[in-house]
Design a protein around this motif. Sequence first.
Motif, PDB file in Angstrom:
ATOM      1  N   SER A  62      32.061  32.566  31.287  1.00  0.00           N
ATOM      2  CA  SER A  62      31.602  31.396  31.871  1.00  0.00           C
ATOM      3  C   SER A  62      30.087  31.227  31.706  1.00  0.00           C
ATOM      4  O   SER A  62      29.413  30.313  31.389  1.00  0.00           O
ATOM      5  CB  SER A  62      32.118  30.894  33.384  1.00  0.00           C
ATOM      6  OG  SER A  62      31.763  31.878  34.133  1.00  0.00           O
ATOM      7  N   ARG A  63      29.579  32.390  32.233  1.00  0.00           N
ATOM      8  CA  ARG A  63      28.156  32.385  32.226  1.00  0.00           C
ATOM      9  C   ARG A  63      27.653  32.325  30.834  1.00  0.00           C
ATOM     10  O   ARG A  63      26.647  31.629  30.518  1.00  0.00           O
ATOM     11  CB  ARG A  63      27.402  33.559  32.915  1.00  0.00           C
ATOM     12  CG  ARG A  63      26.169  33.366  33.780  1.00  0.00           C
ATOM     13  CD  ARG A  63      25.973  34.622  34.504  1.00  0.00           C
ATOM     14  NE  ARG A  63      25.191  34.482  35.568  1.00  0.00           N
ATOM     15  CZ  ARG A  63      24.376  35.469  36.236  1.00  0.00           C
ATOM     16  NH1 ARG A  63      24.958  36.575  36.225  1.00  0.00           N
ATOM     17  NH2 ARG A  63      23.640  35.065  37.133  1.00  0.00           N
ATOM     18  N   ARG A  90      29.043  30.977  28.207  1.00  0.00           N
ATOM     19  CA  ARG A  90      29.521  29.584  27.817  1.00  0.00           C
ATOM     20  C   ARG A  90      28.348  28.718  28.188  1.00  0.00           C
ATOM     21  O   ARG A  90      28.024  27.607  27.345  1.00  0.00           O
ATOM     22  CB  ARG A  90      30.797  29.253  28.000  1.00  0.00           C
ATOM     23  CG  ARG A  90      31.407  28.037  27.387  1.00  0.00           C
ATOM     24  CD  ARG A  90      32.714  27.486  28.022  1.00  0.00           C
ATOM     25  NE  ARG A  90      33.650  28.552  27.500  1.00  0.00           N
ATOM     26  CZ  ARG A  90      34.389  29.262  28.455  1.00  0.00           C
ATOM     27  NH1 ARG A  90      34.173  29.278  29.398  1.00  0.00           N
ATOM     28  NH2 ARG A  90      35.295  29.965  27.949  1.00  0.00           N
ATOM     29  N   SER A  91      27.919  28.814  29.290  1.00  0.00           N
ATOM     30  CA  SER A  91      26.929  28.083  29.769  1.00  0.00           C
ATOM     31  C   SER A  91      25.667  28.114  29.174  1.00  0.00           C
ATOM     32  O   SER A  91      24.877  27.314  28.862  1.00  0.00           O
ATOM     33  CB  SER A  91      26.797  28.338  31.536  1.00  0.00           C
ATOM     34  OG  SER A  91      25.508  27.319  31.998  1.00  0.00           O
TER      35      SER A  91
END
Length: 60
Positions: free
Chosen positions: A26-27, A29-30
Motif C-alpha cells: 500500500s505504501r 502504491r501511494s
Amino acid sequence: MNSDSLWAAFGLFLLIEGLLPFLSPSRWRSAVAQIALMRDGQIRAFGLIAILAGVLMLWV
C-alpha cells in the motif's frame, strides 16, 4: 568488470527494488501515485540525482 559482477549488481538492484512492494504494497502504491502526479522536470531531476549518486558510488 566481468559478467559475474554485472549479474551480481543487477541482482542486487532487483532485490532492493523489490523490497518495498513486498514489505508494504500500500505504501509503494501511494508512492507511485505521488510520482505520477509530479511534473516531468521533477522526475528528470530525481533521475539525474540518482544517476550522479550511482556514478559517485561506483567511482569511490
